[in-house]
Design a protein around this motif. Sequence first.
Motif, PDB file in Angstrom:
ATOM      1  N   ASP A 144       4.709  -6.679   8.734  1.00 41.39           N
ATOM      2  CA  ASP A 144       3.344  -6.576   9.240  1.00 41.39           C
ATOM      3  C   ASP A 144       2.534  -7.847   9.005  1.00 41.39           C
ATOM      4  OD1 ASP A 144       1.438  -4.804  10.547  1.00 41.39           O
ATOM      5  OD2 ASP A 144       0.334  -4.816   8.652  1.00 41.39           O
ATOM      6  N   SER A 145       3.024  -8.731   8.152  1.00 46.56           N
ATOM      7  CA  SER A 145       2.263  -9.936   7.820  1.00 46.56           C
ATOM      8  C   SER A 145       2.036 -10.845   9.031  1.00 46.56           C
ATOM      9  CB  SER A 145       2.966 -10.728   6.712  1.00 46.56           C
ATOM     10  OG  SER A 145       4.209 -11.238   7.159  1.00 46.56           O
ATOM     11  N   ILE A 146       2.888 -10.732  10.036  1.00 45.54           N
ATOM     12  CA  ILE A 146       2.678 -11.515  11.266  1.00 45.54           C
ATOM     13  C   ILE A 146       1.365 -11.100  11.925  1.00 45.54           C
ATOM     14  CG2 ILE A 146       3.644 -12.122  13.512  1.00 45.54           C
ATOM     15  CD1 ILE A 146       5.215 -13.142  11.062  1.00 45.54           C
ATOM     16  N   ARG A 147       1.052  -9.799  11.863  1.00 45.40           N
ATOM     17  CA  ARG A 147      -0.205  -9.283  12.423  1.00 45.40           C
ATOM     18  C   ARG A 147      -1.400  -9.833  11.646  1.00 45.40           C
ATOM     19  NH1 ARG A 147      -3.490  -4.244  11.665  1.00 45.40           N
ATOM     20  NH2 ARG A 147      -2.231  -3.837   9.810  1.00 45.40           N
ATOM     21  N   TRP A 148      -1.285  -9.886  10.321  1.00 42.78           N
ATOM     22  CA  TRP A 148      -2.402 -10.385   9.524  1.00 42.78           C
ATOM     23  C   TRP A 148      -2.771 -11.806   9.934  1.00 42.78           C
ATOM     24  CZ3 TRP A 148       0.234  -9.795   4.094  1.00 42.78           C
ATOM     25  CH2 TRP A 148       0.725  -8.500   3.941  1.00 42.78           C
ATOM     26  N   LYS A 149      -1.742 -12.631  10.059  1.00 44.88           N
ATOM     27  CA  LYS A 149      -1.979 -14.041  10.366  1.00 44.88           C
ATOM     28  C   LYS A 149      -2.662 -14.195  11.721  1.00 44.88           C
ATOM     29  CE  LYS A 149       1.955 -15.556   7.572  1.00 44.88           C
ATOM     30  NZ  LYS A 149       3.309 -16.172   7.569  1.00 44.88           N
ATOM     31  N   LYS A 150      -2.230 -13.382  12.672  1.00 45.67           N
ATOM     32  CA  LYS A 150      -2.828 -13.458  14.008  1.00 45.67           C
ATOM     33  C   LYS A 150      -4.296 -13.050  13.984  1.00 45.67           C
ATOM     34  CE  LYS A 150       1.408 -12.641  16.693  1.00 45.67           C
ATOM     35  NZ  LYS A 150       2.115 -11.688  17.603  1.00 45.67           N
ATOM     36  N   GLU A 151      -4.664 -12.147  13.081  1.00 47.78           N
ATOM     37  CA  GLU A 151      -6.032 -11.632  13.038  1.00 47.78           C
ATOM     38  C   GLU A 151      -6.875 -12.276  11.931  1.00 47.78           C
ATOM     39  OE1 GLU A 151      -6.635  -7.486  13.580  1.00 47.78           O
ATOM     40  OE2 GLU A 151      -4.709  -7.181  14.589  1.00 47.78           O
ATOM     41  N   GLY A 152      -6.341 -13.336  11.319  1.00 47.45           N
ATOM     42  CA  GLY A 152      -7.106 -14.072  10.322  1.00 47.45           C
ATOM     43  C   GLY A 152      -7.365 -13.312   9.038  1.00 47.45           C
ATOM     44  N   ALA A 153      -6.451 -12.423   8.670  1.00 47.63           N
ATOM     45  CA  ALA A 153      -6.614 -11.614   7.464  1.00 47.63           C
ATOM     46  C   ALA A 153      -5.737 -12.152   6.333  1.00 47.63           C
ATOM     47  CB  ALA A 153      -6.270 -10.157   7.743  1.00 47.63           C
ATOM     48  N   GLU A 154      -6.152 -11.860   5.120  1.00 48.34           N
ATOM     49  CA  GLU A 154      -5.396 -12.268   3.930  1.00 48.34           C
ATOM     50  C   GLU A 154      -4.280 -11.282   3.617  1.00 48.34           C
ATOM     51  OE1 GLU A 154      -4.596 -14.604   0.417  1.00 48.34           O
ATOM     52  OE2 GLU A 154      -5.835 -14.991   2.178  1.00 48.34           O
ATOM     53  N   ASP A 155      -4.549  -9.993   3.865  1.00 48.97           N
ATOM     54  CA  ASP A 155      -3.596  -8.949   3.479  1.00 48.97           C
ATOM     55  C   ASP A 155      -4.031  -7.637   4.128  1.00 48.97           C
ATOM     56  OD1 ASP A 155      -1.589  -7.479   2.013  1.00 48.97           O
ATOM     57  OD2 ASP A 155      -1.703  -9.003   0.452  1.00 48.97           O
ATOM     58  N   VAL A 156      -3.414  -6.548   3.659  1.00 51.14           N
ATOM     59  CA  VAL A 156      -3.753  -5.220   4.181  1.00 51.14           C
ATOM     60  C   VAL A 156      -4.376  -4.359   3.086  1.00 51.14           C
ATOM     61  CG1 VAL A 156      -2.053  -5.123   6.029  1.00 51.14           C
ATOM     62  CG2 VAL A 156      -1.397  -4.431   3.722  1.00 51.14           C
ATOM     63  N   LEU A 157      -4.977  -3.271   3.503  1.00 55.42           N
ATOM     64  CA  LEU A 157      -5.466  -2.257   2.581  1.00 55.42           C
ATOM     65  C   LEU A 157      -4.791  -0.943   2.969  1.00 55.42           C
ATOM     66  CD1 LEU A 157      -7.310  -1.340   0.293  1.00 55.42           C
ATOM     67  CD2 LEU A 157      -9.111  -0.955   1.995  1.00 55.42           C
ATOM     68  N   TYR A 158      -3.904  -0.452   2.096  1.00 52.24           N
ATOM     69  CA  TYR A 158      -3.181   0.786   2.373  1.00 52.24           C
ATOM     70  C   TYR A 158      -4.103   1.999   2.176  1.00 52.24           C
ATOM     71  CZ  TYR A 158       1.188  -1.926   1.971  1.00 52.24           C
ATOM     72  OH  TYR A 158       2.209  -2.827   2.141  1.00 52.24           O
ATOM     73  N   HIS A 159      -3.945   2.968   3.069  1.00 53.06           N
ATOM     74  CA  HIS A 159      -4.681   4.223   2.936  1.00 53.06           C
ATOM     75  C   HIS A 159      -3.863   5.328   3.579  1.00 53.06           C
ATOM     76  CE1 HIS A 159      -5.997   4.459   7.225  1.00 53.06           C
ATOM     77  NE2 HIS A 159      -5.799   3.155   7.149  1.00 53.06           N
ATOM     78  N   LEU A 160      -4.111   6.561   3.151  1.00 50.39           N
ATOM     79  CA  LEU A 160      -3.427   7.722   3.717  1.00 50.39           C
ATOM     80  C   LEU A 160      -4.305   8.948   3.542  1.00 50.39           C
ATOM     81  CD1 LEU A 160      -0.678   8.521   5.038  1.00 50.39           C
ATOM     82  CD2 LEU A 160       0.055   9.255   2.761  1.00 50.39           C
ATOM     83  N   ASN A 161      -4.446   9.720   4.616  1.00 52.97           N
ATOM     84  CA  ASN A 161      -5.277  10.924   4.597  1.00 52.97           C
ATOM     85  C   ASN A 161      -6.702  10.623   4.105  1.00 52.97           C
ATOM     86  OD1 ASN A 161      -3.058  12.497   5.454  1.00 52.97           O
ATOM     87  ND2 ASN A 161      -2.373  12.755   3.333  1.00 52.97           N
ATOM     88  N   GLY A 162      -7.199   9.470   4.520  1.00 50.64           N
ATOM     89  CA  GLY A 162      -8.568   9.109   4.192  1.00 50.64           C
ATOM     90  C   GLY A 162      -8.773   8.504   2.821  1.00 50.64           C
TER      91      GLY A 162
END
Length: 277
Positions: free
Chosen positions: A153-171
């Motif tokens: 998924d890190s390829i997506r981050w780079k394209k969108e100018g993000a440093e990383d992700v924030l995991y979440h589940l069921n809110g």
Amino acid sequence: MKPFCFADGQIIESKNAIIHPMDLGIIRGYGIFDFFRSVNYKPLFLDHYLDRFMSSAEKTFLPMPYSREDLKQIISDLTDKNDMEQGGFRMVLSGGLSDNHFSPADGKLFIFPEELLFPSEEKYNNGIKLLSLEYVRPIAEIKTTNYALAVWDSIRWKKEGAEDVLYHLNGQVSESSRSNFYIVKDGVLITPDQNILLGITRKHVLQLADKVEIRPLSMEETLAADEAFISSTTKVLLPVTQIDDHTIGTGKPGPITLDILEKFRALEKQMTSSKVL
């Protein structure tokens, strides 16, 4: 990577370290690791990292062929051999060569001293962007080598100018791919208590904060936060000023975030002021 590492029970040239292609670490992605920093020739919070590494080995049913004192001596020897004034140490225990190519076996221990690349000063001054991702890491309380989704998924981050992700589940928010996550609301530091790795940096951040709540944290609360940040061995404490297209707080690193960062850096300086291991 530094010139010398530990592999096959001895210190060797890092370029000669090898692993069997049928090791479970390769064919199943099964293994554990840990990573700590060394400052002024002194490993930072070493006992805490060894606690977690040895606990991870036990929980993943991977025999640990070395005692705590053995590991400390190996790290000391590697520090001297590489003249390791500062940098990182990566400890890896592979899943081993399994008779059925599936069950945990006697793994192979590697310890690699490495150069460190910290985030740019601009990121500390302006904050970073995270992208939300619906996911919970498998056996999240253990520092396994399985980062397949994050790497992909890190390829997506780079394209969108993000440093990383924030995991979440069921809110409910849990963590970033390689960091713990926190918000500040009305002067209180809040951090999730479930589906997370108990970070060593996190442990000390919580001790440095004045008011702390460790509890479930919703995505709704997160987006309404006054401040947010992530913490890890290599990032220390990095302000978060945007999640997806939503601005956090004022859009700038907040005062409580910056205060904790300053306190952590002072603690680090205090603990590594001498060359004694």
